[in-house]
Every structure is written in C-alpha cells, then in structure tokens.
Design a protein around this motif. Sequence first.
Motif, PDB file in Angstrom:
ATOM      1  N   GLN A   1     -45.846  -4.803  42.565  1.00  0.00           N
ATOM      2  CA  GLN A   1     -45.631  -5.780  43.636  1.00  0.00           C
ATOM      3  C   GLN A   1     -46.942  -6.166  44.301  1.00  0.00           C
ATOM      4  N   LYS A   2     -47.006  -7.414  44.725  1.00  0.00           N
ATOM      5  CA  LYS A   2     -48.074  -7.883  45.589  1.00  0.00           C
ATOM      6  C   LYS A   2     -47.429  -8.318  46.897  1.00  0.00           C
ATOM      7  N   LEU A   3     -47.297  -7.364  47.788  1.00  0.00           N
ATOM      8  CA  LEU A   3     -46.580  -7.592  49.041  1.00  0.00           C
ATOM      9  C   LEU A   3     -47.535  -7.761  50.203  1.00  0.00           C
TER      10      LEU A   3
ATOM     11  N   ALA B   1     -32.693  -8.751  43.334  1.00  0.00           N
ATOM     12  CA  ALA B   1     -33.248  -9.979  42.753  1.00  0.00           C
ATOM     13  C   ALA B   1     -32.840 -11.192  43.582  1.00  0.00           C
ATOM     14  N   GLY B   2     -33.804 -12.062  43.858  1.00  0.00           N
ATOM     15  CA  GLY B   2     -33.536 -13.288  44.596  1.00  0.00           C
ATOM     16  C   GLY B   2     -33.706 -13.170  46.095  1.00  0.00           C
ATOM     17  N   PHE B   3     -34.047 -11.982  46.590  1.00  0.00           N
ATOM     18  CA  PHE B   3     -34.309 -11.785  48.019  1.00  0.00           C
ATOM     19  C   PHE B   3     -35.823 -11.642  48.207  1.00  0.00           C
ATOM     20  N   PRO B   4     -36.495 -12.662  48.746  1.00  0.00           N
ATOM     21  CA  PRO B   4     -37.960 -12.636  48.812  1.00  0.00           C
ATOM     22  C   PRO B   4     -38.543 -11.802  49.938  1.00  0.00           C
ATOM     23  N   ASP B   5     -37.726 -11.474  50.942  1.00  0.00           N
ATOM     24  CA  ASP B   5     -38.215 -10.747  52.109  1.00  0.00           C
ATOM     25  C   ASP B   5     -37.554  -9.377  52.161  1.00  0.00           C
TER      26      ASP B   5
ATOM     27  N   THR C   1     -43.121  -9.769  52.805  1.00  0.00           N
ATOM     28  CA  THR C   1     -42.754 -10.988  52.102  1.00  0.00           C
ATOM     29  C   THR C   1     -43.467 -11.003  50.756  1.00  0.00           C
ATOM     30  N   GLY C   2     -42.930 -11.812  49.838  1.00  0.00           N
ATOM     31  CA  GLY C   2     -43.509 -11.898  48.496  1.00  0.00           C
ATOM     32  C   GLY C   2     -42.814 -11.032  47.471  1.00  0.00           C
ATOM     33  N   MET C   3     -41.608 -10.540  47.776  1.00  0.00           N
ATOM     34  CA  MET C   3     -40.878  -9.676  46.856  1.00  0.00           C
ATOM     35  C   MET C   3     -40.491 -10.434  45.596  1.00  0.00           C
TER      36      MET C   3
ATOM     37  N   HIS D   1     -50.981  -4.002  46.200  1.00  0.00           N
ATOM     38  CA  HIS D   1     -51.850  -4.802  45.325  1.00  0.00           C
ATOM     39  C   HIS D   1     -51.562  -4.432  43.872  1.00  0.00           C
ATOM     40  N   GLY D   2     -50.338  -4.632  43.443  1.00  0.00           N
ATOM     41  CA  GLY D   2     -49.984  -4.318  42.068  1.00  0.00           C
ATOM     42  C   GLY D   2     -49.406  -2.930  41.888  1.00  0.00           C
ATOM     43  N   GLN D   3     -49.145  -2.212  42.988  1.00  0.00           N
ATOM     44  CA  GLN D   3     -48.491  -0.910  42.884  1.00  0.00           C
ATOM     45  C   GLN D   3     -46.971  -1.097  42.812  1.00  0.00           C
ATOM     46  N   SER D   4     -46.288  -0.050  42.418  1.00  0.00           N
ATOM     47  CA  SER D   4     -44.827  -0.106  42.341  1.00  0.00           C
ATOM     48  C   SER D   4     -44.173   1.031  43.125  1.00  0.00           C
TER      49      SER D   4
END
Length: 291
Positions: free
Chosen positions: A166-168, A232-236, A209-211, A189-192
């Motif tokens: 993720q890049k959150l 899936a489909g929830f950006p926040d 944000t950015g999910m 920064h690209g961690q999961s």
Amino acid sequence: MYKLSNQWLSVQVSPVGAELCSLYSPVTDIEYLWQPGYETWPHSSMLLFPNPGRIARGRTVIDGKVYPANMHGFAAELPFTEVVSQPDRLVLELKDCPETRKYFPYAFVLQVEFLLWGEMLVQTFRVMNRGDKPMYYGLGGHPGFYCPLVLGEKAEDYSLLFDCPQKLDQLELEENTRLLTGKQLPYMHGQSRIPLHERFFDNGPMLFTGMDAKTVTLQSRRSGRFVEMGIAGFPDLCLWGVPTRMSLIAIEPWIGTTDRADTDHIWEHKPHLQCLQSGQENTHRLTFRVG
C-alpha cells in the motif's frame, strides 16, 4: 435479533441500524466482534450513512438550505424493515421518510444484505436514488473487533495485513476538533503490514486515504487467530480504538471522510462523496472471514 448460521459462522443482526452484532465461529469458539458492556463503546458494527466521519459545526448545506448533521450520519439509529429473512440470507431496508428528510433531503433506498457464503459472511449495501435530482452520499462500515482476540495475548502480538503493498497517506487531524487540516502525511510506502501495540491509539483515531487493497486482516502471530475483511472499492480507511491499553480495534472502510476544518459546509463539496443520478443505484460490499 435476526440470526444466520451454518457450520462455520453464527451471525446476529439488529433491525436498528442493520447492525451486525455478533460474528461467532463454532469452529474456533471465538466471538470476533466487540460486545458492548458498561464502558468503552456501545456498538459492535455501526453502519455509517449518509456520511462517515465528522461534520464541522454540526451542519451542512444542501441546495442552499442548512441542515443539521452529525458524525457518521443517521442510519445507525433508525429501524430497518425486513425484506428477506432466510436461514443464510437477510435483507433489511431503510427508505427516506419525514425523519430522514430533516437531515438529508433526498428520496433514497438503502438496502443491507447479509449472506453466509460457506466460510464467509458477505455484507452488501445497495444505495438507490429514487429522486429526480443527483444525490450525493457517503457510506462506511464500523466493525469493532476484540484485540487481542485471545485472552493472554497482547496488542504487540497483532498486525494488520493487507493483501498487496500500500501507498497510504494519513490525513492530519486538527487537535481537539478532529477535523481535517488539509495535510496528507505519507504513512506507508509499499509495505503491506501495520504492527499494532498497546498505545497505538494514544493520539486518537487514524484516517487514511489511497486504499487499493482487496483485504485487510487482523492477525495474531502467536495463536494465528485472525479476522479478514474484504474492502475492495473503499478508498478511505479509519482505524479507531481506546488509548493506553488496547481492547478493541475498529477497522472502518469508508467512502467519504471527515470534513475539513476550513469547509464551506456545502454537502457535495465534502471529500470523496459518491454521486448517483436520478434512478441510479450503486452496490458496495464488505466480506468477513475468520479463523
């Protein structure tokens, strides 16, 4: 309470707010959802509609008129009507009425479906615009899970695991009001993986944000116990819990978020809302799997 069950899951749902109140596994003999007691939090899994997050000064402006509004909307406090009730499927419905039009002057239908699909609970939200003008809305889940899931474990034994890197960005909150300052601070920064600890919520809720993850999993490295949410489909995303010593963690997928401190209060300017044209409907879905 409505009850759904199969060999893997036993679920209870309240008609008030279409709230998921129990997510129990007879396989593990664990209740995964927070059960309200005399303190901490009086819910298990609130439905956030038509807005997740805080509203600045308790008011919003729709079509030039000022309406009262509160954090997380009104749906969680209202009775839903039964549409379908089967051993493995339940559909509840909320329609606009004089009470909702005090806050939200739209003709809408909100259906919430709970379906046991093997080892998974699928929760589907259908939002319908039955009016003659565009309708703006937000939507969110607010399930709170025991953390630790197993007594004797600690928060440090747990992590939140995303199915892909993720890049959150974390949304900065104004002190005291918890409204958005407008600043976004890089968080992942690209961690999961987000490691948890007892004082994780000492500074209050955390908004991101950015999910783009399909799933997020609360998992213990000691016992292996877990609860996986399909988001899936929830950006926040909001994470919320109690300070000092963790007892629960709310993992809240949102569409829409808290007001900015400098908001103009105009509803359709609220961050990340969805727009439905007249006669249209949207479908959003969460899933739950435990072990």
